[in-house]
Structures are given as structure tokens and as C-alpha cells.
Design an enzyme around this catalytic site. Sequence first.
Site, PDB file in Angstrom:
ATOM      1  N   ASP A  79       0.834  -1.199   0.000  1.00 51.05           N
ATOM      2  CA  ASP A  79       0.000   0.000   0.000  1.00 51.05           C
ATOM      3  C   ASP A  79       0.870   1.250   0.000  1.00 51.05           C
ATOM      4  O   ASP A  79       0.549   2.234  -0.669  1.00 51.05           O
ATOM      5  CB  ASP A  79      -0.965   0.007   1.195  1.00 51.05           C
ATOM      6  CG  ASP A  79      -1.783   1.289   1.193  1.00 51.05           C
ATOM      7  OD1 ASP A  79      -2.433   1.557   0.158  1.00 51.05           O
ATOM      8  OD2 ASP A  79      -1.734   2.049   2.172  1.00 51.05           O
ATOM      9  N   ARG A  83      -0.353   6.305  -6.830  1.00 51.79           N
ATOM     10  CA  ARG A  83      -1.705   6.777  -7.194  1.00 51.79           C
ATOM     11  C   ARG A  83      -1.813   8.289  -7.046  1.00 51.79           C
ATOM     12  O   ARG A  83      -2.490   8.954  -7.822  1.00 51.79           O
ATOM     13  CB  ARG A  83      -2.744   6.088  -6.302  1.00 51.79           C
ATOM     14  CG  ARG A  83      -2.980   4.638  -6.685  1.00 51.79           C
ATOM     15  CD  ARG A  83      -3.762   3.911  -5.621  1.00 51.79           C
ATOM     16  NE  ARG A  83      -4.990   4.575  -5.291  1.00 51.79           N
ATOM     17  CZ  ARG A  83      -5.509   4.657  -4.048  1.00 51.79           C
ATOM     18  NH1 ARG A  83      -4.906   4.097  -3.036  1.00 51.79           N
ATOM     19  NH2 ARG A  83      -6.629   5.297  -3.842  1.00 51.79           N
ATOM     20  N   SER A 126      -6.715  -0.090   0.034  1.00 47.04           N
ATOM     21  CA  SER A 126      -5.622   0.659   0.658  1.00 47.04           C
ATOM     22  C   SER A 126      -5.890   0.821   2.159  1.00 47.04           C
ATOM     23  O   SER A 126      -5.038   0.522   3.003  1.00 47.04           O
ATOM     24  CB  SER A 126      -5.506   2.025  -0.034  1.00 47.04           C
ATOM     25  OG  SER A 126      -4.842   2.952   0.763  1.00 47.04           O
ATOM     26  N   LYS A 149      -4.158  -1.655   5.514  1.00 49.09           N
ATOM     27  CA  LYS A 149      -3.366  -1.051   6.609  1.00 49.09           C
ATOM     28  C   LYS A 149      -3.960  -1.417   7.959  1.00 49.09           C
ATOM     29  O   LYS A 149      -3.244  -1.704   8.905  1.00 49.09           O
ATOM     30  CB  LYS A 149      -3.404   0.478   6.486  1.00 49.09           C
ATOM     31  CG  LYS A 149      -2.507   1.030   5.408  1.00 49.09           C
ATOM     32  CD  LYS A 149      -2.350   2.528   5.562  1.00 49.09           C
ATOM     33  CE  LYS A 149      -3.468   3.331   4.957  1.00 49.09           C
ATOM     34  NZ  LYS A 149      -3.288   3.748   3.593  1.00 49.09           N
TER      35      LYS A 149
HETATM   36  N1  URA Z   1      -6.710   6.935   2.477  1.00 50.79           N
HETATM   37  C1  URA Z   1      -5.974   5.801   2.291  1.00 50.79           C
HETATM   38  O1  URA Z   1      -5.355   5.284   3.211  1.00 50.79           O
HETATM   39  N2  URA Z   1      -5.943   5.286   1.077  1.00 50.79           N
HETATM   40  C2  URA Z   1      -6.604   5.803   0.037  1.00 50.79           C
HETATM   41  O2  URA Z   1      -6.543   5.253  -1.045  1.00 50.79           O
HETATM   42  C3  URA Z   1      -7.362   6.976   0.232  1.00 50.79           C
HETATM   43  C4  URA Z   1      -7.394   7.526   1.469  1.00 50.79           C
END
Ligand code: URA
Length: 434
Positions: free
Chosen positions: A161, A168, A183, A187
Site C-alpha cells: 500500500d 496513485r 488501501s 493497513k
Molecule cells: N486513504 C488511504 O489510506 N488510502 C486511500 O486510497 C485513500 C485515502
Amino acid sequence: MRMVDIIIKKRDQLELSQAEIKFFIEGYTKGEIPDYQASALAMAILLNGMTSRETKDMTLAMAHSGEVLDLSNVVPITVDKHSTGGVGDKTSLVVAPTVAACGLPVGKMSGRGLGFSGGTLDKLESIPGFRSDLSIEQFINQLKAIGIVLIGQSVDLAPADGKLYSLRDVTGTVQSIPLIASSIMSKKIASGARAILLDVKVGIGAFMTDLSEARKLAELMVEIGGMVGRKTVAILSDMNQPLGKAVGNSLEMVEAIETLHGAGPADFKEHCLLVAGYMLALGGLAKNEDLGKSLAEEALMGGKSLIKFREMVQAQGGDIRYVDQPSLFTKARWIEQVKAPQSGYLAEVNARDAGETTVLLGGGREHKGDPIDHAVGLVIEHKVGDWVKEGDVLFTVHANDQVKRDKAVSKILNAHRWCDEPVDPLPLYYGKIG
Ligand code: URA
């Protein structure tokens, strides 16, 4: 398997298998798949979407791209929160210490700014010395010792990520429901949270501008949380105008510290208490979110949240004089106050313009890994529905470059839309899921 075939498959709107998703995530994490192929796939996903099965596989592949923590031997339960990203959204800086001060440990992995939206880590790093690159051992030890730790994307936790997120940011591939969901949830899964509160932002200053899209994202993340055995609740909150007044890294840090001192803008404080209330209910410290909110308010107004925040800053190497005396934060070279050019009701204070202007001033990144200027940004004084008199202070621009300052002034003047008739204030929330 070849990466190009996976890109072509998604380009042609076909569903990727679990093995193909795993191949991409593992190869990209190891550096065997280059950024240009990962960007192409991210764009194909943005344009053609993913099924919930593909999104779940993507989430798990990203979570397992590094270690997945099991904190059950460290603390009885950890609760985490995550915002999908907004403008002026400094909520974690107040909520995490408040929840921890109430006795519920918070071990949180935060992100950096993404596109026009800010990131908690960039804000925290405006405190000199603050370190977010802790090892897993340090993360666990600090969580055990003081019940709060806020770290960045590490090489050990969900590294896929970390790489994809910054890619991104600079390839126009942020606004994708499956990419955002995987994403965020990867996490949360990797950092060992047992319960998760998701703050899904909706409006012009959010990645989801449409309520039904935001709801889809919230439902998908709650579903993924359920599939992996994590209690997950999502709230839908407004992001049409900036949250609080400050937008920009150290300005937001100062606003969060003022809120921890018991002051701060009313909308921001209310939002923090609501989020903290949900977290305390999820973690079993309160019977419901309303009782959780009262507990959180006691901790915030009684100074316990501030003490917890100070402990965290100290434990992570930050200079605590900045917490005690926020006037120490480095100031931008030009601080220009702009007055209201007319009287009237405010019909719009465009959050997206505020976020983009902060990036333009240097407070966000144009390219992956760019350094950022912590001192620049905006302080926007009024909310939609306010009656503002000609000559009242409308906003302040903090800039380190004269040309950018002038551009920022004109962009933020245009971000305010006026009306002669009274305008209803914007709601703070649009509901909850889970
Ligand atoms: N927050 C994140 O952790 N990932 C994203 O893709 C968008 C917002």
C-alpha cells in the site's frame, strides 16, 4: 504469468483471479514490477472497477505484503480509525490521544497527503524531531508503555500500500472505490486493529463527491472488515467545506493542539468527539456512542487528551515545547489577511479549491516523494450559512512565494460563493453503516 496480460485483462473489463492479484501485489512490493505497469493497472482498475471478491483479494494481498500484527498479547483490544481523506481533516491528532486517554489503546498507521487531501503524518512531522518510521518492536513497546502510537507506512506493515499509495497520488488514480477500500483496509488489518471506525468523507473536497458512491465505499469496507473478523463501523461525514479553519500542515497541527488545549473550531471539536465516541463504544469502554462521546468530552476538556498527545510526541522524538507553545511553529514568509469584498450569506466555501490551493502553495506533492513545505496553507474563517460583513476577515494565506501567494488569494476568493438570502448550514453527517 505476465504483468502485461493482467493489465490487458482489466483493460478489457474482465475479472482478475486471486492468483493474478497476488502476482501483481507481490511483484510490485519486491520491485519486480515497475511503476509504469502498476500505474497502467491502477488506471484500468479506476476506469473499470473491481468486484467485491477482487477487492477483498487485493486487500488481503496488500495486508500480507508485510507482517500482519497480532496484538492480542500486547493489549486487550486496539481500536483504529481511518478517514478516507479530506481537506482540513486533522481529526486523528485529537481523537487518537482522547481515546487513549480514556483507557483504550490506539496503535495507528497513518498516511501522507494524497492529491488535494492532507495526511496525518505530514502534519505530525511539522513538529521538529517527530519520528513516524518506528520498527514493529518500537510500535509494540510504545503501545504497551503509553497506550498510543502513531506510525507511518513502514517497510514491514502493508508495504504494497505504501508504494501504491504514493504512485496513485501522482497518476490520477486516487478516486477509485476498490483502490481506496483495499488501501485503507489492508493497513488496518496489518496493524492489528480488532475494531475499526471508518470516517468516509463525502463532498466536493473528498475523493467521493457523491453520497451514493461514498455509501458504496463505506459498505464495501464494512463488508471486508466483517469478512476478516474486525468489528467495523463507518460514518459518512461532510467534506464540502474544510473541516475546522486551518488547511496546511503546521497550521493544522497548531489547530489540533489548540483543540487539545480545550479551544479550537466548533465543527472540528464536534467531529472529533463523535468519532472518539464511536471508537470508545466499539472498544467496549462505553455502552453506546453517545456515552462514548461524553467520556471523550471529559478527557478532552479535562486536559487528559493533551497530556496523552504530549506523551506520544515525546516518545516519538518530537520537541514537546511545540505542544506547549504552538507559536514556535515556523511561520511562512508572507501572511496575508484577506477581507470580505461584500456582505452576504456564504453559500459555498469550496473545500476542493482550498486543498488544491494548499498543494499549489507547496503544502502537498506534485510528484512522488517530493518534499513539502510545512508552513504554508490557509486559515478560512467562515462556514456555509454564516452571514459575513464586508471588511470582515475572510481568510489568511500563508505563503513562501509571492507569485503563489497572489494565485492563492484569487483562488480562495473565488472559492467563496455569496447569497443575499439566508443559507442553511451544511450538515456534519449523513449517516452510519455497520
Ligand atoms: N486513504 C488511504 O489510506 N488510502 C486511500 O486510497 C485513500 C485515502
